[in-house]
Structure formats: structure tokens, C-alpha cells
Design a protein around this motif. Structure first.
Motif, mmCIF file in Angstrom:
data_model
loop_
_atom_site.group_PDB
_atom_site.id
_atom_site.type_symbol
_atom_site.label_atom_id
_atom_site.label_comp_id
_atom_site.label_asym_id
_atom_site.label_seq_id
_atom_site.Cartn_x
_atom_site.Cartn_y
_atom_site.Cartn_z
ATOM 1 N N VAL A 115 0.849 -1.186 0.000
ATOM 2 C CA VAL A 115 0.000 0.000 0.000
ATOM 3 C C VAL A 115 0.888 1.239 0.000
ATOM 4 C CG1 VAL A 115 -1.669 1.337 1.360
ATOM 5 C CG2 VAL A 115 -1.873 -1.146 1.265
ATOM 6 N N GLY A 116 0.564 2.209 -0.817
ATOM 7 C CA GLY A 116 1.288 3.476 -0.780
ATOM 8 C C GLY A 116 2.742 3.342 -1.205
ATOM 9 N N ASP A 117 3.549 4.268 -0.706
ATOM 10 C CA ASP A 117 4.943 4.320 -1.140
ATOM 11 C C ASP A 117 5.936 3.931 -0.054
ATOM 12 O OD1 ASP A 117 4.734 6.500 0.539
ATOM 13 O OD2 ASP A 117 5.303 7.988 -0.961
ATOM 14 N N GLY A 118 5.440 3.276 0.999
ATOM 15 C CA GLY A 118 6.342 2.872 2.070
ATOM 16 C C GLY A 118 5.792 1.695 2.851
ATOM 17 N N LEU A 119 6.580 1.242 3.782
ATOM 18 C CA LEU A 119 6.213 0.101 4.627
ATOM 19 C C LEU A 119 4.946 0.395 5.425
ATOM 20 C CD1 LEU A 119 7.264 -2.689 5.757
ATOM 21 C CD2 LEU A 119 8.202 -1.347 7.647
ATOM 22 N N THR A 120 4.041 -0.600 5.440
ATOM 23 C CA THR A 120 2.827 -0.506 6.269
ATOM 24 C C THR A 120 2.643 -1.809 7.027
ATOM 25 O OG1 THR A 120 1.338 -1.418 4.576
ATOM 26 C CG2 THR A 120 1.639 1.001 4.592
ATOM 27 N N LEU A 121 1.684 -1.783 7.915
ATOM 28 C CA LEU A 121 1.300 -2.991 8.633
ATOM 29 C C LEU A 121 0.942 -4.105 7.654
ATOM 30 C CD1 LEU A 121 0.607 -4.526 11.230
ATOM 31 C CD2 LEU A 121 -1.634 -3.392 11.182
ATOM 32 N N GLY A 122 0.368 -3.748 6.509
ATOM 33 C CA GLY A 122 0.022 -4.745 5.495
ATOM 34 C C GLY A 122 1.241 -5.514 5.013
ATOM 35 N N ASP A 123 2.351 -4.814 4.782
ATOM 36 C CA ASP A 123 3.587 -5.477 4.362
ATOM 37 C C ASP A 123 4.088 -6.433 5.435
ATOM 38 O OD1 ASP A 123 4.262 -3.997 1.789
ATOM 39 O OD2 ASP A 123 4.074 -2.327 3.203
ATOM 40 N N LEU A 124 4.063 -5.976 6.674
ATOM 41 C CA LEU A 124 4.541 -6.809 7.782
ATOM 42 C C LEU A 124 3.641 -8.024 7.984
ATOM 43 C CD1 LEU A 124 5.475 -3.942 10.262
ATOM 44 C CD2 LEU A 124 7.059 -5.358 8.920
ATOM 45 N N ALA A 125 2.333 -7.824 7.828
ATOM 46 C CA ALA A 125 1.389 -8.935 8.000
ATOM 47 C C ALA A 125 1.586 -9.994 6.920
ATOM 48 C CB ALA A 125 -0.047 -8.411 7.986
ATOM 49 N N VAL A 126 1.796 -9.559 5.681
ATOM 50 C CA VAL A 126 2.031 -10.510 4.587
ATOM 51 C C VAL A 126 3.342 -11.251 4.828
ATOM 52 C CG1 VAL A 126 2.532 -10.712 2.109
ATOM 53 C CG2 VAL A 126 0.608 -9.321 2.886
ATOM 54 N N TYR A 127 4.380 -10.529 5.179
ATOM 55 C CA TYR A 127 5.671 -11.162 5.467
ATOM 56 C C TYR A 127 5.493 -12.234 6.550
ATOM 57 C CZ TYR A 127 10.484 -11.932 6.794
ATOM 58 O OH TYR A 127 11.685 -12.542 7.068
ATOM 59 N N ASP A 128 4.825 -11.848 7.624
ATOM 60 C CA ASP A 128 4.661 -12.754 8.768
ATOM 61 C C ASP A 128 3.843 -13.993 8.422
ATOM 62 O OD1 ASP A 128 4.733 -13.557 11.582
ATOM 63 O OD2 ASP A 128 2.623 -12.941 11.618
ATOM 64 N N VAL A 129 2.709 -13.820 7.761
ATOM 65 C CA VAL A 129 1.842 -14.967 7.494
ATOM 66 C C VAL A 129 2.474 -15.927 6.488
ATOM 67 C CG1 VAL A 129 0.388 -14.146 5.576
ATOM 68 C CG2 VAL A 129 -0.614 -15.591 7.348
ATOM 69 N N MET A 130 3.396 -15.412 5.670
ATOM 70 C CA MET A 130 4.059 -16.272 4.694
ATOM 71 C C MET A 130 5.206 -17.079 5.301
ATOM 72 S SD MET A 130 4.139 -13.941 1.259
ATOM 73 C CE MET A 130 4.926 -15.233 0.306
ATOM 74 N N GLU A 131 5.665 -16.705 6.477
ATOM 75 C CA GLU A 131 6.826 -17.350 7.098
ATOM 76 C C GLU A 131 6.699 -18.872 7.175
ATOM 77 O OE1 GLU A 131 9.787 -16.002 9.560
ATOM 78 O OE2 GLU A 131 9.749 -15.146 7.543
ATOM 79 N N ILE A 132 5.619 -19.337 7.745
ATOM 80 C CA ILE A 132 5.473 -20.779 7.968
ATOM 81 C C ILE A 132 5.326 -21.531 6.647
ATOM 82 C CG2 ILE A 132 2.971 -20.894 8.277
ATOM 83 C CD1 ILE A 132 3.785 -22.748 10.763
#
Length: 172
Positions: A115-132
Motif C-alpha cells: 500500500v502506498g509508497d512505504g512500509l505498512t502494517l500490510g507489508d509486515l502482515a504478509v511477510y509474517d503470514v508467509m513465514e510458515i
């Protein structure tokens, strides 16, 4: 003895169950009640810069929670036959479907962020849920090159990188 601090608005709201829990357990805590107008200065500013970005971020975060809920169904299933069926559906249908949504979201945003032009909670949430899933099924991500790039981008942010290098190793 641990020191607990509960920060919430000067209302009962969602914090009241925590206050009741502390009271029932006889645990002392600091009840830090804030005014609504003080909230923007206290909250992390990673939810998007505009109302539209905040709404888009909320959609992404909720989609990650949908994916997490499907994984939890597999994890908690006691019947091994049913567990195998749920896991097969997760890996072959659900994960690819939701990862495609994430990848399409990235494709529609030239910044490389969700979303937008920088890091958001959305980026962190996607990163985290993809970990496993990337750990347990490393071949899954091969069909999602933009998600691979996104994961590398998020993991290379200095504060995130430092955290990842120092976090305890756990199963999930």
C-alpha cells in the motif's frame, strides 16, 4: 515481580476485559488512560497515510488473518486423515489463491510495497503470514516472484532485519 502497564482510551471498551483479568488475579498494573486526541502521537504510523491507504491496509491484514485461520485449522486437527486433507487443500488451493491476491496487490503498486509508497502494517502482515508456508513448503513461492522480492525487501529494512537476526527460534 513483573510490572504491567495497560494503555487504552479513558473508557472501558476493549481494555475492560484486561482490567477485569488483572483485578480477578490480584495483579497490580498501571492503568494508563489516554485521550483520543493523544492517540495519533502514540500509535505507530504504519497504517497508511490516507483514509484510502488505511482501508487498503485493513483489507490486506484481514486477508492474512483469513490465511492464518486456515493454517490453524490444519494445526489443530487431531484426526490425521482429516488433517492431511485440510493440509492438501491449504497448500494446493488456499495458499496459492491468497498469495495471488497479495501478488496482484503488489503488481498494482509500483513502489514494491502493498500500500502506498512505504512500509505498512500490510507489508509486515504478509511477510509474517508467509513465514510458515515458505519454511514448510519452499517450492510454493516459486510461482510468486513479486512476493519473493517483497519478502526480501521487508526483511532487509534495517530495524526488521535486526529483529529477525535476534529473535528466538521457535516452531511458529
Amino acid at each position: 515481580m513483573k510490572n504491567y502497564k495497560l494503555t487504552y482510551f479513558d473508557i472501558r471498551g476493549r481494555a475492560e476485559i484486561s482490567r477485569l483479568l488483572f483485578a480477578a488475579a490480584g495483579v497490580q498494573y498501571a492503568d494508563d488512560r489516554i485521550k483520543r486526541e493523544d492517540w495519533p502521537a502514540l500509535k505507530p504510523s504504519l497504517s497508511g497515510k490516507t483514509n484510502l491507504e488505511q482501508a487498503q491496509c485493513d483489507v490486506i491484514v484481514q486477508t492474512t488473518e483469513d490465511l492464518r485461520a486456515e493454517w490453524v485449522k490444519v494445526f489443530r486437527e487431531a484426526d490425521e486423515t482429516k488433517k492431511a486433507e485440510l493440509q492438501k487443500k491449504l497448500v494446493e488451493e488456499i495458499v496459492p489463491k491468497l498469495w495471488k491476491i497479495f501478488q496482484d496487490t503488489l503488481s498494482s503498486n509500483s513502489s514494491g510495497y502493498m500500500v502506498g509508497d512505504g512500509l505498512t502494517l500490510g507489508d509486515l502482515a504478509v511477510y509474517d503470514v508467509m513465514e510458515i508456508h515458505t519454511r514448510d513448503y519452499p517450492d510454493l513461492i516459486k510461482n510468486f516472484p513479486q512476493l519473493q522480492t517483497h519478502r526480501q525487501k521487508v526483511a532487509s529494512i534495517p530495524n526488521v532485519k535486526r529483529y529477525l537476526e535476534n529473535r528466538p527460534v521457535t516452531l511458529f
